[in-house]
Design a protein around this motif. Sequence first.
Motif, PDB file in Angstrom:
ATOM      1  N   CYS A 158       0.804  -1.224   0.000  1.00 12.43           N
ATOM      2  CA  CYS A 158       0.000   0.000   0.000  1.00 12.43           C
ATOM      3  C   CYS A 158       0.838   1.274   0.000  1.00 12.43           C
ATOM      4  O   CYS A 158       0.296   2.362   0.140  1.00 12.43           O
ATOM      5  N   SER A 159       2.135   1.168  -0.134  1.00 14.54           N
ATOM      6  CA  SER A 159       2.978   2.371  -0.117  1.00 14.54           C
ATOM      7  C   SER A 159       2.989   3.028  -1.490  1.00 14.54           C
ATOM      8  O   SER A 159       2.769   2.378  -2.513  1.00 14.54           O
ATOM      9  N   PHE A 160       3.262   4.340  -1.482  1.00 15.26           N
ATOM     10  CA  PHE A 160       3.301   5.103  -2.726  1.00 15.26           C
ATOM     11  C   PHE A 160       4.531   4.712  -3.530  1.00 15.26           C
ATOM     12  O   PHE A 160       5.650   4.975  -3.115  1.00 15.26           O
ATOM     13  N   GLY A 161       4.329   4.079  -4.669  1.00 17.85           N
ATOM     14  CA  GLY A 161       5.414   3.675  -5.545  1.00 17.85           C
ATOM     15  C   GLY A 161       5.669   2.192  -5.577  1.00 17.85           C
ATOM     16  O   GLY A 161       6.491   1.716  -6.351  1.00 17.85           O
ATOM     17  N   ASN A 162       4.973   1.435  -4.754  1.00 21.18           N
ATOM     18  CA  ASN A 162       5.258   0.004  -4.645  1.00 21.18           C
ATOM     19  C   ASN A 162       5.109  -0.739  -5.965  1.00 21.18           C
ATOM     20  O   ASN A 162       5.868  -1.646  -6.246  1.00 21.18           O
ATOM     21  N   VAL A 163       4.155  -0.354  -6.794  1.00 22.39           N
ATOM     22  CA  VAL A 163       3.946  -1.093  -8.042  1.00 22.39           C
ATOM     23  C   VAL A 163       5.125  -0.944  -9.002  1.00 22.39           C
ATOM     24  O   VAL A 163       5.309  -1.759  -9.902  1.00 22.39           O
ATOM     25  N   ASP A 164       5.939   0.096  -8.782  1.00 24.31           N
ATOM     26  CA  ASP A 164       7.135   0.311  -9.584  1.00 24.31           C
ATOM     27  C   ASP A 164       8.406  -0.063  -8.818  1.00 24.31           C
ATOM     28  O   ASP A 164       9.506   0.323  -9.222  1.00 24.31           O
ATOM     29  N   ASP A 165       8.244  -0.764  -7.669  1.00 21.12           N
ATOM     30  CA  ASP A 165       9.368  -1.162  -6.812  1.00 21.12           C
ATOM     31  C   ASP A 165      10.132   0.056  -6.294  1.00 21.12           C
ATOM     32  O   ASP A 165      11.356   0.049  -6.191  1.00 21.12           O
ATOM     33  N   LEU A 166       9.384   1.125  -5.960  1.00 19.80           N
ATOM     34  CA  LEU A 166       9.972   2.357  -5.434  1.00 19.80           C
ATOM     35  C   LEU A 166       9.584   2.538  -3.966  1.00 19.80           C
ATOM     36  O   LEU A 166       8.676   1.883  -3.467  1.00 19.80           O
ATOM     37  N   PHE A 167      10.271   3.442  -3.290  1.00 21.20           N
ATOM     38  CA  PHE A 167      10.126   3.641  -1.842  1.00 21.20           C
ATOM     39  C   PHE A 167       9.241   4.840  -1.514  1.00 21.20           C
ATOM     40  O   PHE A 167       9.065   5.748  -2.319  1.00 21.20           O
ATOM     41  N   GLU A 168       8.761   4.833  -0.269  1.00 15.26           N
ATOM     42  CA  GLU A 168       8.036   5.961   0.325  1.00 15.26           C
ATOM     43  C   GLU A 168       8.798   6.368   1.569  1.00 15.26           C
ATOM     44  O   GLU A 168       9.274   5.508   2.327  1.00 15.26           O
ATOM     45  N   LEU A 169       8.917   7.666   1.823  1.00 15.76           N
ATOM     46  CA  LEU A 169       9.668   8.174   2.969  1.00 15.76           C
ATOM     47  C   LEU A 169       8.822   9.169   3.746  1.00 15.76           C
ATOM     48  O   LEU A 169       8.134  10.007   3.143  1.00 15.76           O
ATOM     49  N   ALA A 170       8.887   9.088   5.070  1.00 14.86           N
ATOM     50  CA  ALA A 170       8.265  10.077   5.949  1.00 14.86           C
ATOM     51  C   ALA A 170       9.352  10.617   6.874  1.00 14.86           C
ATOM     52  O   ALA A 170      10.192   9.866   7.365  1.00 14.86           O
ATOM     53  N   VAL A 171       9.337  11.927   7.105  1.00 10.57           N
ATOM     54  CA  VAL A 171      10.271  12.554   8.034  1.00 10.57           C
ATOM     55  C   VAL A 171       9.734  12.387   9.443  1.00 10.57           C
ATOM     56  O   VAL A 171       8.538  12.569   9.696  1.00 10.57           O
ATOM     57  N   LEU A 172      10.622  12.040  10.364  1.00 11.22           N
ATOM     58  CA  LEU A 172      10.269  11.868  11.770  1.00 11.22           C
ATOM     59  C   LEU A 172      11.013  12.893  12.625  1.00 11.22           C
ATOM     60  O   LEU A 172      12.125  13.299  12.288  1.00 11.22           O
ATOM     61  N   TYR A 173      10.393  13.302  13.716  1.00  7.97           N
ATOM     62  CA  TYR A 173      11.067  14.109  14.732  1.00  7.97           C
ATOM     63  C   TYR A 173      10.727  13.503  16.078  1.00  7.97           C
ATOM     64  O   TYR A 173       9.555  13.329  16.406  1.00  7.97           O
ATOM     65  N   ASN A 174      11.744  13.131  16.822  1.00 11.34           N
ATOM     66  CA  ASN A 174      11.570  12.409  18.091  1.00 11.34           C
ATOM     67  C   ASN A 174      10.685  11.174  17.902  1.00 11.34           C
ATOM     68  O   ASN A 174       9.858  10.856  18.745  1.00 11.34           O
TER      69      ASN A 174
END
Length: 94
Positions: free
Chosen positions: A46-62
């Motif tokens: 269900c991640s954005f880009g999975n059908v193209d074998d690509l990654f999804e990234l979210a920025v975290l703080y603490n």
Amino acid sequence: MEYTALNYEGFEQYLIKEGSHPGYGGFVYEFKFDNNYGASVVKFDCSFGNVDDLFELAVLYNGQMTYKSDSTQNVIGWLTQDEVIGHLEYIRNL
């Protein structure tokens, strides 16, 4: 679907979690930097880009998702390996 794993060479010391999503499989990585920022990098059904074998990234703080960084105002999908590494370098230097 079989996915390609993230090559996080150079960021091993910042990796605090590596595994798979409990419901969707794939890959889940979490990085934490000395500035209290970090990143969640995922690739699963269900991640954005999975059908193209690509990654999804979210920025975290603490350890929590944040939309208040200069890096992004939302999760970033459809990232190549090199683009993920570029974002990790940027977040590490915030």
